[in-house]
Design a protein around this motif. Structure first.
Motif, mmCIF file in Angstrom:
data_model
loop_
_atom_site.group_PDB
_atom_site.id
_atom_site.type_symbol
_atom_site.label_atom_id
_atom_site.label_comp_id
_atom_site.label_asym_id
_atom_site.label_seq_id
_atom_site.Cartn_x
_atom_site.Cartn_y
_atom_site.Cartn_z
ATOM 1 N N PRO A 1 -6.652 6.773 -14.913
ATOM 2 C CA PRO A 1 -6.896 6.929 -16.146
ATOM 3 C C PRO A 1 -6.368 5.808 -17.690
ATOM 4 O O PRO A 1 -6.584 5.546 -18.287
ATOM 5 C CB PRO A 1 -6.276 8.220 -17.327
ATOM 6 N N ALA A 2 -5.232 4.901 -17.419
ATOM 7 C CA ALA A 2 -4.730 4.068 -18.450
ATOM 8 C C ALA A 2 -4.296 3.196 -17.626
ATOM 9 O O ALA A 2 -3.542 2.530 -17.833
ATOM 10 C CB ALA A 2 -3.265 4.646 -17.894
ATOM 11 N N GLY A 3 -5.371 2.330 -17.131
ATOM 12 C CA GLY A 3 -4.977 1.009 -16.572
ATOM 13 C C GLY A 3 -6.132 1.027 -16.276
ATOM 14 O O GLY A 3 -7.389 1.996 -15.818
ATOM 15 N N TRP A 4 -6.646 -0.553 -14.864
ATOM 16 C CA TRP A 4 -7.613 -0.995 -14.925
ATOM 17 C C TRP A 4 -7.214 -1.605 -13.163
ATOM 18 O O TRP A 4 -5.899 -2.062 -13.652
ATOM 19 C CB TRP A 4 -7.780 -1.998 -15.323
ATOM 20 N N ALA A 5 -8.097 -1.217 -12.026
ATOM 21 C CA ALA A 5 -7.163 -1.627 -10.862
ATOM 22 C C ALA A 5 -7.592 -3.930 -11.446
ATOM 23 O O ALA A 5 -8.980 -4.083 -11.401
ATOM 24 C CB ALA A 5 -8.302 -1.350 -9.726
ATOM 25 N N LEU A 6 -6.767 -3.948 -10.267
ATOM 26 C CA LEU A 6 -6.946 -5.581 -10.177
ATOM 27 C C LEU A 6 -7.838 -6.596 -9.333
ATOM 28 O O LEU A 6 -8.104 -5.170 -8.119
ATOM 29 C CB LEU A 6 -5.335 -6.519 -10.203
ATOM 30 N N PRO A 7 -7.590 -7.362 -9.016
ATOM 31 C CA PRO A 7 -8.682 -7.722 -7.409
ATOM 32 C C PRO A 7 -8.209 -7.150 -6.999
ATOM 33 O O PRO A 7 -6.768 -7.770 -6.478
ATOM 34 C CB PRO A 7 -8.639 -9.010 -8.608
ATOM 35 N N ASN B 1 0.820 -0.943 0.103
ATOM 36 C CA ASN B 1 -0.025 0.343 0.451
ATOM 37 C C ASN B 1 0.676 0.994 -0.195
ATOM 38 O O ASN B 1 0.123 2.384 0.093
ATOM 39 C CB ASN B 1 -0.813 0.303 1.514
ATOM 40 N N TYR B 2 1.922 1.081 0.284
ATOM 41 C CA TYR B 2 2.871 1.817 0.466
ATOM 42 C C TYR B 2 4.055 2.626 -0.732
ATOM 43 O O TYR B 2 4.371 3.493 -0.600
ATOM 44 C CB TYR B 2 3.594 2.235 2.294
ATOM 45 N N ARG B 3 3.805 1.124 -1.200
ATOM 46 C CA ARG B 3 5.133 1.842 -2.214
ATOM 47 C C ARG B 3 4.520 1.558 -3.763
ATOM 48 O O ARG B 3 3.081 1.472 -4.495
ATOM 49 C CB ARG B 3 6.172 1.182 -2.602
ATOM 50 N N LEU B 4 5.258 2.034 -5.405
ATOM 51 C CA LEU B 4 4.892 1.841 -6.782
ATOM 52 C C LEU B 4 6.314 1.461 -6.729
ATOM 53 O O LEU B 4 7.201 1.274 -6.319
ATOM 54 C CB LEU B 4 4.742 3.672 -7.124
ATOM 55 N N THR B 5 5.951 0.444 -7.765
ATOM 56 C CA THR B 5 7.077 -1.190 -8.053
ATOM 57 C C THR B 5 7.816 0.237 -9.326
ATOM 58 O O THR B 5 7.237 1.379 -9.765
ATOM 59 C CB THR B 5 6.952 -1.610 -9.288
ATOM 60 N N PRO C 1 -0.388 0.659 -21.589
ATOM 61 C CA PRO C 1 -1.763 0.794 -20.074
ATOM 62 C C PRO C 1 -1.076 -0.526 -18.862
ATOM 63 O O PRO C 1 -0.885 -1.806 -19.369
ATOM 64 C CB PRO C 1 -2.534 0.392 -20.685
ATOM 65 N N VAL C 2 -1.326 0.082 -17.598
ATOM 66 C CA VAL C 2 -1.468 -1.015 -16.476
ATOM 67 C C VAL C 2 -2.179 -1.650 -15.735
ATOM 68 O O VAL C 2 -3.494 -1.199 -15.516
ATOM 69 C CB VAL C 2 -0.417 -0.236 -15.821
ATOM 70 N N THR D 1 -3.792 -0.542 -4.992
ATOM 71 C CA THR D 1 -3.561 0.987 -3.921
ATOM 72 C C THR D 1 -3.721 1.729 -4.373
ATOM 73 O O THR D 1 -3.520 1.796 -5.130
ATOM 74 C CB THR D 1 -1.649 -0.133 -3.966
ATOM 75 N N PRO D 2 -3.656 2.421 -3.156
ATOM 76 C CA PRO D 2 -3.486 4.140 -3.387
ATOM 77 C C PRO D 2 -3.070 4.104 -4.932
ATOM 78 O O PRO D 2 -3.061 5.870 -5.086
ATOM 79 C CB PRO D 2 -2.787 4.892 -2.171
ATOM 80 N N GLY D 3 -1.058 3.901 -4.920
ATOM 81 C CA GLY D 3 -0.736 4.441 -5.573
ATOM 82 C C GLY D 3 -1.229 4.461 -7.800
ATOM 83 O O GLY D 3 -1.372 5.349 -8.013
ATOM 84 N N PHE D 4 -2.514 3.559 -7.517
ATOM 85 C CA PHE D 4 -3.069 2.787 -9.054
ATOM 86 C C PHE D 4 -4.500 4.118 -8.864
ATOM 87 O O PHE D 4 -3.953 5.178 -9.928
ATOM 88 C CB PHE D 4 -4.152 1.819 -8.554
ATOM 89 N N TYR D 5 -4.684 3.907 -7.888
ATOM 90 C CA TYR D 5 -5.767 5.294 -7.813
ATOM 91 C C TYR D 5 -4.806 7.415 -8.174
ATOM 92 O O TYR D 5 -5.726 8.091 -9.012
ATOM 93 C CB TYR D 5 -6.750 5.825 -6.955
ATOM 94 N N ASP D 6 -4.068 7.522 -7.432
ATOM 95 C CA ASP D 6 -3.431 8.883 -7.982
ATOM 96 C C ASP D 6 -2.214 8.454 -9.359
ATOM 97 O O ASP D 6 -2.349 9.955 -9.519
ATOM 98 C CB ASP D 6 -2.197 8.881 -6.667
#
Length: 372
Positions: A299-305, A268-272, A284-285, A290-295
């Motif tokens: 716009p260029a991706g999908w949230a995984l389960p 939850n705290y990191r970005l790869t 696209p990713v 995680t918070p990093g996905f939304y921040d």
């Protein structure tokens, strides 16, 4: 002349060393870069760092990565003669060891983490979540400078070149290529390494126009290969470890890049470190929520389960999403990727913030040299 010692605690040839050199280019100072040797013992490394710290009065020490062999010496130097230092890291130290080694290791390294931040002059987080954590743990000053990508090296390639790259890797034309770049080191506690979700979801897919490209090396590759059903083997390609300049081609051979994180005190705290490179290549990713996905990615991706990436439920949900996914949606997301990279992950922009922060810290009164 101001003297700054830059320590890359992650080791020679690591991304942290490249980052340190890129970020410090605009500083008006005499800069000494040192890349620690991860092949030698921590004790030997610790002795070398201590000797280096005592070798001359450093106006500021800047360390990339939170390695303990050098970090403990920075704490000691701060307590001994008031040495000022800045720590930059992309991982929560305690959270990393809690997730990978268990609660006892996590508690011990969180204590180290607190001491490291309480004694530092400034902290530089690779994400704003790490920056907030460091301030809560006692860092006096802090800033966020995200990891970046070389936007000239990592870029979208023409369609004709992408087609040739796919052919080079043996990927069928017209297939939706899902891929990942990263270490394939197997983590027994998590029963996982990068690429597992791609292998396991194949058995649940209905669509047959999807292939998998896995870039990297490690002991997990053999485990992944054993898990591929015989009938699906032609749809999975392992490249092994690639040179940095080859990674650009591999990313351009993909249609979707996967980034999985555990939703805990680590993920939850990191970005790869690969996220900026994915986006810079127009890829696209698909990423854990995680918070990093939304921040940084939405716009260029999908949230995984939200489930653990080693769980069957996770693999089934990935397959269901991909069965519904259209090429039009992939192309739309792809068009948003490169602009996000230039907005958030341009090292030139990050260096401007870094330089302003470091110059302000340097303007503070110098240390009192009372070393022992």
């Amino acid at each position: 002349m101001v003297r700054i010692l830059c320590i890359n605690a992650a080791g020679k040839g690591d991304l942290h060393g490249i980052r340190a050199r890129l970020l410090t280019q605009q500083l008006k100072a005499q800069i000494t870069h040192v890349d620690l040797d991860r092949a030698q013992s921590r004790w030997q490394t610790s002795k070398e760092v201590w000797t280096l710290l005592k070798s001359q009065p450093w106006d500021l020490v800047y360390q990339e990565s939170s390695g303990i062999a050098s970090g403990l010496n920075l704490i000691r130097a701060a307590r001994s003669w008031g040495q000022r230092y800045v720590i930059s890291t992309g991982d929560p130290v305690g959270g990393f060891f809690y997730t990978t080694k268990g609660p006892l290791w996590g508690a011990l390294f969180e204590l180290y983490e607190r001491l490291l931040y309480q004694h530092c002059t400034g902290f530089i987080g690779w994400t704003p979540y790490l920056t907030g954590m460091a301030l809560k743990m006692g860092a006096k000053r802090a800033i966020t400078v995200e990891g970046g990508a070389d936007l000239q090296q990592f870029r979208p390639l023409p369609d004709e070149q992408r087609a040739r790259l796919r052919a080079q890797w043996g990927l069928p034309p017209g297939h939706l290529v899902c891929g990942v770049v990263g270490s394939l080191k197997w983590t027994a506690r998590q029963a996982y390494c990068y690429g597992l979700e791609l292998i396991e979801m194949l058995q649940y897919l209905r669509r047959t126009d999807l292939s998998v490209l896995i870039v990297g090396s490690g002991d997990g590759q053999a485990i992944l290969e054993r898990r591929i059903p015989e009938a699906l083997r032609p749809r999975v390609v392992f490249t092994g470890r690639l040179l940095p300049e080859q990674v650009t081609g591999a990313l351009n051979a993909m249609d979707i890049g996967f980034i999985t994180q555990t939703l805990d005190g680590l993920g939850n705290y990191r970005l790869t470190t690969k996220l900026p490179e994915y986006l810079a290549c127009g890829l696209p990713v698909a990423m854990s929520p995680t918070p990093g996905f939304y921040d940084y990615v939405l716009p260029a991706g999908w949230a995984l389960p939200a489930a653990h990436p080693s769980s069957p439920a996770y693999h089934r949900q990935c397959a269901q999403w991909l069965d519904r996914l259209s090429w039009e949606e992939v192309k739309l997301k792809s068009s948003q990727a490169r602009p996000l990279a230039t907005t958030y992950f341009d090292y030139h922009k990050g260096a401007l913030r870094f330089t302003a922060f470091m110059e302000e810290l340097l303007s503070q009164s110098p240390l009192t040299d009372d070393r022992v």
